[in-house]
Design an enzyme around this catalytic site. Structure first.
Site, PDB file in Angstrom:
ATOM      1  CG  ASP A 202      42.619  35.802  40.111  1.00  0.00           C
ATOM      2  OD1 ASP A 202      42.151  34.466  40.075  1.00  0.00           O
ATOM      3  OD2 ASP A 202      42.005  36.943  39.614  1.00  0.00           O
ATOM      4  CG  ASP A 204      38.169  36.327  43.174  1.00  0.00           C
ATOM      5  OD1 ASP A 204      38.661  35.535  41.873  1.00  0.00           O
ATOM      6  OD2 ASP A 204      37.561  34.563  43.599  1.00  0.00           O
TER       7      ASP A 204
END
Length: 479
Positions: A202, A204
């Protein structure tokens, strides 16, 4: 027993607004509890649901095209949520519905709806870095730090990842470009923009409107997938929130910071996206290696860390002209630990105007001591450093949130000593102070080192507080 309010004695306009919203004449209790929400309720009532449905459909087409759901299902879910209050009689739940609907009607278009219109042209700003030349050096540095002994009996917390992460990543790439004044990224994705060989999960992010963004995104996912989405707040991570689905699968998380903190975070511009300066990220990595859990991660997947480290080393070599010749001078700076009081004294006089740094391992003790000093010039950089810093009478005071590794009884391990030095350098970068000579010596101190076993480590500071959450399906907000 509920009674209808006397329409002759109550303001008719407010009553009518609440009545229209609830789809019924409010009880006396409902009226008096909701009357101060009349302005928000009116905004919700006049909100153009058709335009909103259209925006969600466009977001679905662009970022969630592989999700099997129809346009009519999306519309039904949206209209159902915006009429949910008509079947709700609990005042607390009504307040939650009003708050969340208010976020949608006042912010969704500007935050996520805007992603559906034509974007500005991407300004290509990549520099070609020779990362390969740094891979062997990075491997040597990391090998000397690969000293964690994995306890096979230790039960590790599982981090389940949602299948929607790839969709959210696609959305986030566009979001970072459109909102690059209020949202920046760090971590693997930011390094991927420099070195396409980096693997990332993912994305950040740090942003100044994290809660609003995550609520809008949670509803977008809910309306597209039909899943119950939960936002959670973790007490020991400052201003951190995470979105998970109903099966506790991680979708995305975010740290919120103030605008004044955002303004001082060192950053660079790549393809219309601001990323945290890789120099700053490298210092954070060095700092985080003082955390025993991070060394365990290194032991499990050294190549992942090697790719990141090599990328950042090449960046600092290219950007700052760092020469990797092994000349470390006074690095790492001398560190003496007082285990009883949980304070580490770092001798800084060889590099900075302040002669020493007192590093506290308990944040509340530092806060108390700063009050006793009667000093009001401390700098709080929130989750960017997880610490305040204060310089008073030529002494720096700060807090270190990671473990301190020991190589022998009462002796700070060189991995932690470098982590403490990196922590001080983060302050120098954030305040535009001098750091390049110190950075050069710090990086060179990581070369040609033998492995030193870990004798023991201090425990991390225990953070008080409770977990908070927003459960959209159950109309609950607990913070």
């Amino acid at each position: 027993m509920n009674r209808n309010p006397d329409q002759n004695t109550l303001p008719n306009i407010t009553l009518k607004i609440i009545e229209t919203y609830l789809g019924r004449v409010p009880s006396v209790n409902e009226y008096h509890m909701l009357k101060l929400q009349a302005r928000n309720i009116q905004k919700i009532t006049v909100f153009n649901k058709d335009i909103f449905v259209s925006l969600v459909k466009k977001n679905k087409k662009r970022f969630f095209s592989d999700v099997n759901t129809s346009a009519s299902e999306i519309k039904d879910r949206i209209l159902s949520y915006f009429s949910k209050q008509t079947q709700t009689y609990n005042i607390g739940k009504l307040f939650t519905i009003i708050e969340l609907q208010s976020v949608l009607v006042t912010t969704y278009t500007d935050i996520l709806g805007v992603l559906t219109i034509k974007a500005p042209n991407v300004i290509s700003s990549k520099i070609s870095y020779n990362v390969t030349s740094m891979e062997e050096l990075a491997r040597d540095m990391l090998n000397s730090m690969n000293v964690a002994v994995i306890d096979k009996a230790k039960v590790m917390g599982r981090h389940n990842v949602s299948s929607l992460v790839k969709n959210v990543n696609k959305l986030m790439e566009e979001y970072l470009r459109r909102h690059n004044k209020s949202c920046i990224c760090y971590g693997s994705y930011s390094l991927y923009l420099i070195n396409p060989n980096i693997r990332y999960g993912d994305i950040d992010i740090l942003q100044t409107n994290s809660r609003t963004f995550l609520i809008d995104l949670a509803f977008l996912i809910k309306f597209i997938t039909g899943n119950n989405i939960i936002l959670s707040k973790i007490p020991y991570l400052r201003n951190y929130m995470v979105i998970k689905d109903e099966n506790d699968n991680h979708i995305i998380d975010s740290f919120n910071i103030r605008q004044d903190t955002m303004n001082v975070v060192p950053k660079i511009f790549i393809d219309n996206i601001y990323i945290v300066d890789p120099t700053f990220q490298l210092l954070n990595m060095i700092k985080m290696f003082s955390q025993i859990d991070r060394l365990e991660d290194l032991s499990k997947d050294p190549e992942k860390f090697n790719a990141r480290m090599a990328t950042m080393l090449e960046y600092v070599r290219y950007t700052h002209g760092i020469v990797f010749d092994g000349k470390r001078n006074n690095m790492p700076m001398k560190c003496i630990i007082d285990e009883n009081n949980r304070i580490v004294t770092v001798t800084t006089k060889d590099y900075f105007s302040f002669k020493k740094c007192l590093v506290y391992l308990d944040e509340n003790v530092l806060s108390s001591d700063i009050l006793d000093l009667n000093a009001d010039t401390s700098c709080d950089f929130e989750s960017v450093t997880n610490s305040v810093y204060l310089i008073h009478d030529n002494i720096m005071y700060t807090y270190f949130s990671n473990t301190i590794l020991l190589s022998d009884k009462g002796k700070v391990h060189e991995i932690s000593a470098r982590g403490l030095c990196a922590h001080i350098l983060l302050y120098q970068m954030l305040t535009s102070g001098e750091y390049k000579q110190c950075l050069s010596d710090l990086l060179n101190s990581m070369m040609n080192r033998d492995k030193i076993p870990i004798y023991s480590h201090t425990e991390r500071d225990k953070k008080p507080g409770r977990h908070g959450f927003i459960n959209i399906e159950k109309d609950i907000i607990v913070f």
